[in-house]
Design an enzyme around this catalytic site. Sequence first.
Site, PDB file in Angstrom:
ATOM      1  N   HIS B 229       0.555  -1.574  -0.395  1.00 15.75           N
ATOM      2  CA  HIS B 229      -0.360   0.105   0.163  1.00 15.75           C
ATOM      3  C   HIS B 229       1.458   1.640  -0.150  1.00 15.75           C
ATOM      4  CE1 HIS B 229      -3.485   2.887  -0.107  1.00 15.75           C
ATOM      5  NE2 HIS B 229      -3.367   3.235   0.026  1.00 15.75           N
ATOM      6  N   TYR B 233       1.870   5.427  -2.587  1.00 23.54           N
ATOM      7  CA  TYR B 233       2.762   6.253  -2.242  1.00 23.54           C
ATOM      8  C   TYR B 233       4.031   7.062  -3.017  1.00 23.54           C
ATOM      9  CZ  TYR B 233      -1.832   6.034   0.297  1.00 23.54           C
ATOM     10  OH  TYR B 233      -3.528   5.791   1.370  1.00 23.54           O
ATOM     11  N   HIS B 380      -9.969   0.885 -10.698  1.00 24.01           N
ATOM     12  CA  HIS B 380      -9.946   2.170  -9.658  1.00 24.01           C
ATOM     13  C   HIS B 380      -8.463   3.126  -9.632  1.00 24.01           C
ATOM     14  CE1 HIS B 380      -8.250   4.418  -5.808  1.00 24.01           C
ATOM     15  NE2 HIS B 380      -7.529   2.954  -5.312  1.00 24.01           N
ATOM     16  N   PHE B 381      -6.789   2.406  -9.752  1.00 23.83           N
ATOM     17  CA  PHE B 381      -5.770   2.483  -9.730  1.00 23.83           C
ATOM     18  C   PHE B 381      -5.632   2.933 -11.512  1.00 23.83           C
ATOM     19  CE2 PHE B 381      -4.477  -1.740 -10.438  1.00 23.83           C
ATOM     20  CZ  PHE B 381      -3.695  -2.644 -11.635  1.00 23.83           C
ATOM     21  N   HIS B 382      -6.688   2.680 -12.262  1.00 24.30           N
ATOM     22  CA  HIS B 382      -6.080   2.848 -13.343  1.00 24.30           C
ATOM     23  C   HIS B 382      -6.118   4.388 -13.492  1.00 24.30           C
ATOM     24  CE1 HIS B 382      -4.596  -0.851 -14.855  1.00 24.30           C
ATOM     25  NE2 HIS B 382      -3.999   0.016 -16.123  1.00 24.30           N
ATOM     26  N   ARG B 444     -10.755  -9.638 -11.667  1.00 21.52           N
ATOM     27  CA  ARG B 444      -9.649  -8.593 -12.231  1.00 21.52           C
ATOM     28  C   ARG B 444      -8.660  -9.890 -12.850  1.00 21.52           C
ATOM     29  NH1 ARG B 444      -5.953  -6.343  -7.624  1.00 21.52           N
ATOM     30  NH2 ARG B 444      -4.448  -5.933  -9.146  1.00 21.52           N
ATOM     31  N   ARG B 445      -7.201  -9.719 -13.597  1.00 24.04           N
ATOM     32  CA  ARG B 445      -6.751  -9.898 -13.892  1.00 24.04           C
ATOM     33  C   ARG B 445      -6.892 -11.624 -14.436  1.00 24.04           C
ATOM     34  NH1 ARG B 445      -1.916  -8.994  -9.366  1.00 24.04           N
ATOM     35  NH2 ARG B 445      -3.306 -10.569  -7.910  1.00 24.04           N
TER      36      ARG B 445
END
Lengths: 160, 560
Positions: B229, B233, B380-382, B444-445
């Site tokens: 996680h 950042y 989300h993370f794209h 996913r994946r």
Amino acid sequence: MEHNEHIVERYERAWIFFGLGMIVVFILLIGYLMVANRGTIPIGAGRVDATQVRTQGDFANPRVEQVGNEYVVYVQAFSFGYLPTEIRVKAGRKVTFKITSPDVQHGFQIERTNINPQVIPGEIVQVSHTFRQPGEYRIICNEYCGIGHANMISKIIVEP
Amino acid sequence: MAVKTFSQIDAYAGAPEKKYTLFMLMLGFIALMVGTLFGPLQSFNYGGLDLYPFLKPVFQSYYQGLTLHGVLNAIIFTQLFGQAIMVYLPARELGLRPNMTLAWISFWMALIGLLIAAVPLLGNAASVLYTFYPPLKAHWAFYVGAAIFVLSSYVSIYLVLEMWSRWKKDNPGKITPLATYMSVTYWLMWLLASLGLVVEALFLIVWSLGLVTGVDPLLMRTLFWYTGHPIVYFWLLPAYALAYTTLPRLAGGKLISDPLSRLVFLLFLLFSVPVGFHHQFADPGIAPYWKMIHTILTMMVAVPSLITAFTIAASLENAGRSNGGKGWFGWIAALPWNNPTVLAFLLGFLAFIPGGAGGMVNASFNLNQNIHNTVWIPGHFHLQVGTLVTMAAMGTAFWLIPHLTGKPLVARGMALASQWLWFLGMFVMTFALHWMGFLYAIPRRTHISGSPISMEAYRESSAWMVLNIVSGVILLVAAILFFYVLYATALQSRRDPSQVMAEVPFTQVISKPEGSSLARLTERVWFWFGVAVLLVVLAYGPVLFQMFTNMNPVPGQRLW
């Protein structure tokens, strides 16, 4: 200009307090729902030797067991399928799933429910759910487990 | 000819750190290019279109392509971008040169690590995806190469801390300049955050060499997410640092508050790491109350991003009004949308808002049960790393590469088009992925396009699948435009110092750090680092102790 700067600082402070307030509300809601829906929260139900899963213990005999008015289902999630191949239960009764894997990690998501635990070899994961609506529910492996991962779909039949 | 050769050698003679920065940056963008070319293939997969059979002689499966996409974009590119930006910004701001021998050692470590890991990746011997969850077992060269690559970032940590302490010695009692403060907190956060991955790598190397027969998959997951996680950042903060210290100036305004910007980075130092269990909500073997503690800490880490949303928006408003914008919305139109760097940041932040809201959903224990491991997650993370972080990097390259090389930006119109198309493509794709994950539980994946069973099961989402194909095409065009601009700029022979920015465009601030008690408080970096360590010990200590003392090893498998 000096005047404007102080206005910005006031808005800024208000925004930070708004943000903190929002987060406190979220945390309280999450805490409340965790207690209210605790059955769907995956918990550990012991550990096993992954290399013995296919030959010894409860998971060598994957099955739906009726205990009083409830069910306990012992599931083996393997590359690339689930045992038992078909799960039949009656609507309105609590179903407790105990799941483990003899090989690599897998998923066990039951569509249209909150059941979505991670299946980890060596660990037994436990979740429970009461199906209200009869019908067929797909079980989907949502953790990459090798070349046949996309074929790892099974189903639960909920009878009225 | 002799003159030309001389000028080529001379281009970096006065500033070797420019050459180091350029090399780090370009290596990162080469990784991004290779990784990104696999992106449309994943999009097409979720549109039911399987192009992998055509790649068969070279790439064996969807999962090999996906591993390359994830490793190159999320691990290699992001770290190299951080090593370029977060060393160069403080060097310029302090007017100091990093230790160049060590700087080049870090570059060579990164390159050699990357090449070692590339061999099994390209040979289909490490198709374990970028989370490499055991007991899936890759070739040892993958873990060794990745470890060397990550350890090169430790050299960067030293480079920045050493420059900072040199500056401190010459400027006793002064407050650290803003970009340097951001860089120092960033690298200290990474020092603490990377420990999980480093310990996991030790286990995996020993295991993949056959010295032990098994590893504990739950412990490995926990170590992975300990780093996994905060690593987001680690990806994000270079973009934030550029947004705080350069974007207001590039847009024509000033940063509204220096002390508050420091607070943001300090909060990231404190709260980035003790949050990893929110990736393990679905795991057995971690008690629900531990998951709740991490939920609360995860919510806390939203605070610095909420402050950033305000500060950046207010600074942009300051810029828009300085440019003559009037009224409630006039300042938005008055921003320099025709500047490709500013455009990239504006669009990136726009995508970051729904991305952040989605992140709050993921962090909410109960809501996460609906979307855990569905395509919602890559959706989300794209929006986060795929849009804001990547666009901040692309946008910054538009001025930074000219600044480093003296070569003016080529094809400005194509640069602008690449950013609009990237934003549009990502928005369409992530919109579709969020709904497909939430409504239809599509995993996913998963190579659904190669599986008739999957395509039958998910046929209800075919309308959303079409959007994935559309977005894949848009993003491919965006990537081609961007990489053309990048290479045409960097590889041209024309150097024209009068057409490039001679200095890093550090912004001016309205609320200054001098005399601010908040700035004084944040300046006690080592004290706060100690608090961060303590938080990690409290949030992870008992669980990790229990896991390390009760290991349940499982042998490895190669199932691809």
